[in-house]
Design a protein around this motif. Sequence first.
Motif, PDB file in Angstrom:
ATOM      1  N   THR A 393       0.832  -1.211   0.000  1.00 61.30           N
ATOM      2  CA  THR A 393       0.000   0.000   0.000  1.00 61.30           C
ATOM      3  C   THR A 393       0.864   1.258   0.000  1.00 61.30           C
ATOM      4  N   ASP A 394       0.197   2.400  -0.140  1.00 59.52           N
ATOM      5  CA  ASP A 394       0.908   3.678  -0.062  1.00 59.52           C
ATOM      6  C   ASP A 394       1.596   3.837   1.287  1.00 59.52           C
ATOM      7  N   GLY A 395       0.934   3.370   2.342  1.00 62.76           N
ATOM      8  CA  GLY A 395       1.533   3.448   3.669  1.00 62.76           C
ATOM      9  C   GLY A 395       2.822   2.636   3.757  1.00 62.76           C
ATOM     10  N   ASP A 396       2.810   1.476   3.136  1.00 66.58           N
ATOM     11  CA  ASP A 396       4.026   0.652   3.109  1.00 66.58           C
ATOM     12  C   ASP A 396       5.160   1.376   2.384  1.00 66.58           C
ATOM     13  N   VAL A 397       4.845   2.010   1.255  1.00 71.15           N
ATOM     14  CA  VAL A 397       5.866   2.742   0.499  1.00 71.15           C
ATOM     15  C   VAL A 397       6.399   3.910   1.332  1.00 71.15           C
ATOM     16  N   PHE A 398       5.522   4.591   2.051  1.00 67.51           N
ATOM     17  CA  PHE A 398       5.945   5.695   2.910  1.00 67.51           C
ATOM     18  C   PHE A 398       6.928   5.211   3.973  1.00 67.51           C
ATOM     19  N   ARG A 399       6.597   4.088   4.611  1.00 67.73           N
ATOM     20  CA  ARG A 399       7.486   3.553   5.657  1.00 67.73           C
ATOM     21  C   ARG A 399       8.810   3.061   5.071  1.00 67.73           C
ATOM     22  N   LEU A 400       8.749   2.467   3.877  1.00 70.38           N
ATOM     23  CA  LEU A 400       9.982   2.018   3.216  1.00 70.38           C
ATOM     24  C   LEU A 400      10.893   3.195   2.900  1.00 70.38           C
ATOM     25  N   CYS A 401      10.310   4.268   2.390  1.00 76.49           N
ATOM     26  CA  CYS A 401      11.114   5.455   2.065  1.00 76.49           C
ATOM     27  C   CYS A 401      11.673   6.106   3.325  1.00 76.49           C
ATOM     28  N   ALA A 402      10.926   6.011   4.428  1.00 77.83           N
ATOM     29  CA  ALA A 402      11.407   6.584   5.685  1.00 77.83           C
ATOM     30  C   ALA A 402      12.595   5.808   6.244  1.00 77.83           C
ATOM     31  N   GLU A 403      12.617   4.495   6.005  1.00 78.47           N
ATOM     32  CA  GLU A 403      13.660   3.643   6.579  1.00 78.47           C
ATOM     33  C   GLU A 403      14.823   3.368   5.631  1.00 78.47           C
ATOM     34  N   CYS A 404      14.598   3.496   4.314  1.00 86.28           N
ATOM     35  CA  CYS A 404      15.632   3.129   3.332  1.00 86.28           C
ATOM     36  C   CYS A 404      15.942   4.294   2.403  1.00 86.28           C
ATOM     37  N   GLY A 405      17.210   4.428   2.077  1.00 84.26           N
ATOM     38  CA  GLY A 405      17.620   5.530   1.207  1.00 84.26           C
ATOM     39  C   GLY A 405      17.319   5.295  -0.258  1.00 84.26           C
ATOM     40  N   PHE A 406      17.377   4.021  -0.694  1.00 82.07           N
ATOM     41  CA  PHE A 406      17.222   3.682  -2.116  1.00 82.07           C
ATOM     42  C   PHE A 406      18.104   4.571  -2.999  1.00 82.07           C
ATOM     43  N   HIS A 407      19.347   4.774  -2.563  1.00 84.29           N
ATOM     44  CA  HIS A 407      20.242   5.704  -3.257  1.00 84.29           C
ATOM     45  C   HIS A 407      20.625   5.221  -4.648  1.00 84.29           C
ATOM     46  N   ASN A 408      20.623   3.909  -4.866  1.00 87.26           N
ATOM     47  CA  ASN A 408      21.077   3.358  -6.142  1.00 87.26           C
ATOM     48  C   ASN A 408      19.932   2.899  -7.043  1.00 87.26           C
ATOM     49  N   LEU A 409      18.703   2.933  -6.552  1.00 93.02           N
ATOM     50  CA  LEU A 409      17.571   2.388  -7.303  1.00 93.02           C
ATOM     51  C   LEU A 409      17.330   3.186  -8.588  1.00 93.02           C
ATOM     52  N   GLU A 410      17.382   2.482  -9.741  1.00 92.83           N
ATOM     53  CA  GLU A 410      17.185   3.105 -11.044  1.00 92.83           C
ATOM     54  C   GLU A 410      15.891   2.662 -11.716  1.00 92.83           C
ATOM     55  N   GLU A 411      15.474   1.413 -11.476  1.00 98.02           N
ATOM     56  CA  GLU A 411      14.261   0.892 -12.104  1.00 98.02           C
ATOM     57  C   GLU A 411      13.424   0.141 -11.074  1.00 98.02           C
ATOM     58  N   LEU A 412      12.123   0.438 -11.045  1.00 99.41           N
ATOM     59  CA  LEU A 412      11.189  -0.279 -10.177  1.00 99.41           C
ATOM     60  C   LEU A 412       9.955  -0.632 -10.994  1.00 99.41           C
ATOM     61  N   VAL A 425       3.770   7.115  -6.291  1.00 95.95           N
ATOM     62  CA  VAL A 425       4.616   7.607  -7.380  1.00 95.95           C
ATOM     63  C   VAL A 425       5.327   8.883  -6.946  1.00 95.95           C
ATOM     64  N   GLU A 426       4.591   9.796  -6.328  1.00 93.19           N
ATOM     65  CA  GLU A 426       5.195  11.057  -5.876  1.00 93.19           C
ATOM     66  C   GLU A 426       6.230  10.813  -4.783  1.00 93.19           C
ATOM     67  N   LEU A 427       5.960   9.866  -3.907  1.00 94.79           N
ATOM     68  CA  LEU A 427       6.937   9.534  -2.868  1.00 94.79           C
ATOM     69  C   LEU A 427       8.233   9.014  -3.478  1.00 94.79           C
ATOM     70  N   LEU A 428       8.111   8.086  -4.411  1.00 95.63           N
ATOM     71  CA  LEU A 428       9.296   7.489  -5.042  1.00 95.63           C
ATOM     72  C   LEU A 428      10.036   8.517  -5.895  1.00 95.63           C
ATOM     73  N   MET A 429       9.308   9.344  -6.618  1.00 99.18           N
ATOM     74  CA  MET A 429       9.932  10.390  -7.423  1.00 99.18           C
ATOM     75  C   MET A 429      10.747  11.342  -6.556  1.00 99.18           C
ATOM     76  N   GLY A 430      10.213  11.677  -5.426  1.00 99.55           N
ATOM     77  CA  GLY A 430      10.880  12.638  -4.552  1.00 99.55           C
ATOM     78  C   GLY A 430      11.997  12.042  -3.722  1.00 99.55           C
TER      79      GLY A 430
END
Length: 474
Positions: A393-412, A425-430
């Motif tokens: 869910t969106d909540g899961d993505v929010f928590r993932l972004c809060a805990e992980c940097g995803f500094h190298n992620l290029e494709e999802l 989408v906006e969370l991942l873009m930002g």
Amino acid sequence: MSPKNEVNPLSFLCLKFVSNVLIHSLCDDEGKNYKLVKNYLQDTTYEVIQDLLKVILSTENLDAATRFSCLEVLLREDVRRIDTGVFPGTYYEKILRVLTKSCGNLHHLNLKGVWVKEHTNLLCELLKKLKNLRVLIIPHIPDDNVLRTIVNCNKLSVVDISGECLFTEEGLRDLKSDSIKILHIGMYGKKEICQENDSSELIATVIKQLPNLNVFKVYSFTGAALLKIYENEPSFKTKLTYIHDTDTTLESLEAIIHLCPKLESANFNSPSSGVLNNFKNLHQLNCLKLSRPNYDDFNKYLIESGDRLQILKLNMIKDQRIDVSKICSYAPDLQTFECFKLKLSCTLPDTYFMNLQTIEILYCDITTCVLKYLLMNTPFLKRIVVGDVITITDGDVFRLCAECGFHNLEELWFSSARGLTIVSVELLMGHCQNLKVLGQLSGWNISADDMDYLRAIILSSNMDLILLPVGVFP
């Protein structure tokens, strides 16, 4: 935030501009500008001509007549690489004649898309002229005459004669070369190369006659051929670094171990029970694709030799759950992990994939818990593809972004994630500073208006981010 689009280099812009001018100049049927264009480009370096041909021949929405005209006018003796692209059958003979007339120094010839089965005599004429040819890609085309001509191309290192070809056993036995290092031949899942009942002896002959062969691609029953060699010449050694084998037996594996000491990459389909237990004797094997292996054998191999693996692809292990966290523990150097039709679990949530960069999961039974584990415990992840229904869910993505940097992620890529909306989408873009591809958004809870809004933001912000699919949303 996703990276910004960089300004295209001047060389790229010039190439696009000049190719468009050439297309416009050579698109008429009367050939008014042909001589003028030839004279204008006569002092141009072969690299520029080569790049122009590459752009024009790969332009999908350009009609065949214009592409052929450009090929006819631009092609010169010093051009080293040609990838013809797809043409209608009426152009096959014309293309071969133009290549024969204008090419003499080709190093790379790719006729995929120009199926010249009915013009192999012309193809032979062309190949006889190409004394410096290194790469030849002609799937579904060769007959015996073509193979005999290939033998005389003494600089060839890569040959693709895969698919349903016209050569016979006698013709293939004439294929001898000290220069060929990569050979594509046959078809996946098919034992017969030339309609014979058993091609293992024929393939054994081919392997012996190509002493510098490194990669034997497409044909998927190589083990039986190597066993034939081993039974007659147990001291024989190959230079093979990749093979593909089906129904591998203990006997054929023994042959592979003894004859292929340099084996680095292998694809084994349905190996017999006990075969994987001897994989530890393949000392340089670091890239492995396994289909329908015995579960216990795989676990044992993973414990004993998993630390050698850099690439692991698993297909169809029935009635057992594959613990991805144990793979993490036993294969710490893994860089690529692919799964197809598996049941996945996770029992060691505190383990980390410290080298993993690519994850691909298709037609698997994957829980949200396993997905979160893979996202949170893979700090250098660059690409993740999940082609299954997930309940994130969106909540899961929010928590993932809060805990992980995803500094190298290029494709999802999440193909079916109805719990995700424009918010994710906006969370991942930002949040993801290197994210360049996000899909498959047609499987998310996103409307056409949402997509228009997101693309407007991307355009106005000059983001280097592609939202897929590009087409119209329902």
